[in-house]
Write a protein that holds these residues in place. Sequence first.
Motif, short mmCIF file in Angstrom:
data_model
loop_
_atom_site.label_atom_id
_atom_site.label_comp_id
_atom_site.label_asym_id
_atom_site.label_seq_id
_atom_site.Cartn_x
_atom_site.Cartn_y
_atom_site.Cartn_z
N ILE A 154 72.02 22.44 32.23
CA ILE A 154 70.67 22.01 31.88
C ILE A 154 69.76 23.24 31.97
O ILE A 154 69.82 23.98 32.95
CB ILE A 154 70.19 20.87 32.81
N HIS A 155 68.98 23.46 30.93
CA HIS A 155 68.07 24.62 30.87
C HIS A 155 66.64 24.10 30.85
O HIS A 155 66.31 23.23 30.03
CB HIS A 155 68.33 25.47 29.63
N VAL A 156 65.82 24.65 31.72
CA VAL A 156 64.43 24.22 31.83
C VAL A 156 63.52 25.40 31.47
O VAL A 156 63.61 26.46 32.09
CB VAL A 156 64.11 23.71 33.25
N HIS A 157 62.66 25.19 30.47
CA HIS A 157 61.68 26.19 30.05
C HIS A 157 60.31 25.79 30.58
O HIS A 157 59.87 24.65 30.38
CB HIS A 157 61.59 26.25 28.52
N VAL A 158 59.63 26.74 31.22
CA VAL A 158 58.28 26.50 31.73
C VAL A 158 57.35 27.52 31.09
O VAL A 158 57.59 28.74 31.17
CB VAL A 158 58.21 26.59 33.26
N GLY A 159 56.28 27.04 30.45
CA GLY A 159 55.36 27.90 29.73
C GLY A 159 54.63 28.88 30.64
O GLY A 159 54.17 28.50 31.73
N MET A 160 54.54 30.13 30.19
CA MET A 160 53.87 31.19 30.94
C MET A 160 52.77 31.82 30.07
O MET A 160 52.96 31.99 28.86
CB MET A 160 54.89 32.26 31.35
N PRO A 161 51.65 32.20 30.68
CA PRO A 161 50.53 32.71 29.89
C PRO A 161 50.74 34.10 29.31
O PRO A 161 50.11 34.45 28.31
CB PRO A 161 49.36 32.70 30.87
N ASP A 162 51.61 34.90 29.93
CA ASP A 162 51.88 36.24 29.42
C ASP A 162 53.15 36.78 30.08
O ASP A 162 53.70 36.18 31.00
CB ASP A 162 50.70 37.19 29.66
N GLY A 163 53.62 37.92 29.58
CA GLY A 163 54.86 38.48 30.07
C GLY A 163 54.83 38.86 31.54
O GLY A 163 55.81 38.65 32.27
N ASP A 164 53.72 39.44 32.00
CA ASP A 164 53.64 39.84 33.41
C ASP A 164 53.70 38.62 34.33
O ASP A 164 54.35 38.66 35.38
CB ASP A 164 52.35 40.63 33.67
N ALA A 165 53.05 37.53 33.94
CA ALA A 165 53.11 36.30 34.74
C ALA A 165 54.53 35.77 34.77
O ALA A 165 54.99 35.25 35.80
CB ALA A 165 52.15 35.25 34.19
#
Length: 372
Positions: free
Chosen positions: A136-147
């Motif tokens: 199972i793969h879970v993607h969580v949205g991030m505001p930018d690459g450093d975050a």
Amino acid sequence: MGNPASEIPFNNSRFGTLGVEMEWMCVDGDTGLQIPAAPQVFSVVGDTPRIKPELFTSIVETNTDIQFSTADAMSQLADLYAEVEAILENHNAALLSSGTHPISHWREQVVSDDPRYYKLLKRLQWVARRFNICGIHVHVGMPDGDACIKAMNHLLPIMPVFLAISANSPFWHGEATGLAASRIKIFEGLSQGGMPFYFSDWKDFEHCTERLTATGSIKSVRDIWWEMRPHPDFGTLEVRIGDMPARFADSAAYVAYVRAEAMAAAQDFVRPKVHPSLIRENRWRACRYGMRATIIDPFTEELVPMLDWLERRLDQLADQGIAASELDLVKSQIGHWRNNGGGAESQRELFNTTDDFSAMIRAMRELDGWSR
């Protein structure tokens, strides 16, 4: 190394958005053996990003749209499950949720008719051919690459807990492995498999990717198969370490917990850096014992039962502002896990009760809680 050609655009996402990918095994309705039934599914659903082929024709992947809560993601996954199950029923087949198939052998699996899979097999050979595993793969949205990199760094010590609560692969080719999560031992054999590394920032990750590309180790960032990785195209942090959980409720708890930890990790200003040797040891304990693992608290180095640590951790996440509706999905499973263990314990108990793999697999499907 820092020239413009090395830059990897990170397609920023709304923070905390959610996407889930689940890999399902197609099994015979009577024997429980893995069968190449995926083409029958795709002949009906066609080309859709929600239901996709995998390396073998005995595996189907279901994927959510972008969601804003675990409950909504699980609702869509249940609808996708029902759609695929309805097709398979016409062929006396069904879906099985397990990190490995208890008895079917990787040598018996038919490779999907896709040039990229044949290229993968040509490059990775025996390692890829054994890749008859589901996660199972879970993607969580991030505001930018450093975050995203900060969240990944902060989650490294937590990753073994993700593995422990999803552990659901105790059998391999009919053999009791003694492991709760044997799938991870196959997964880590990939050329860019295993745990990720600490990075200072997004630019450091770009440099790593450029080195791997320049040396012919990968063709693109998508060839990095770490158990957790940035996904710049989606603008997410993708956690990939988990086995396919045994039950619907286990899956909901897993997704909610991963999302909660990822959001907290991205917002924390600083966390102590934990030595990889300790993380690796906890990863092994999770692989071996699953829910029943005694782990080394990564922040105090005290020995503590994993479920005790998790209960305390959920209280800390609540104090950090993670929504109660998300944390309750995890808390509601703690009692069940204490009394019954997770998927690995369930598989062993069902086999001990039936002493027959076909009966065990039928029972696994009847108890998985996905049918509504």
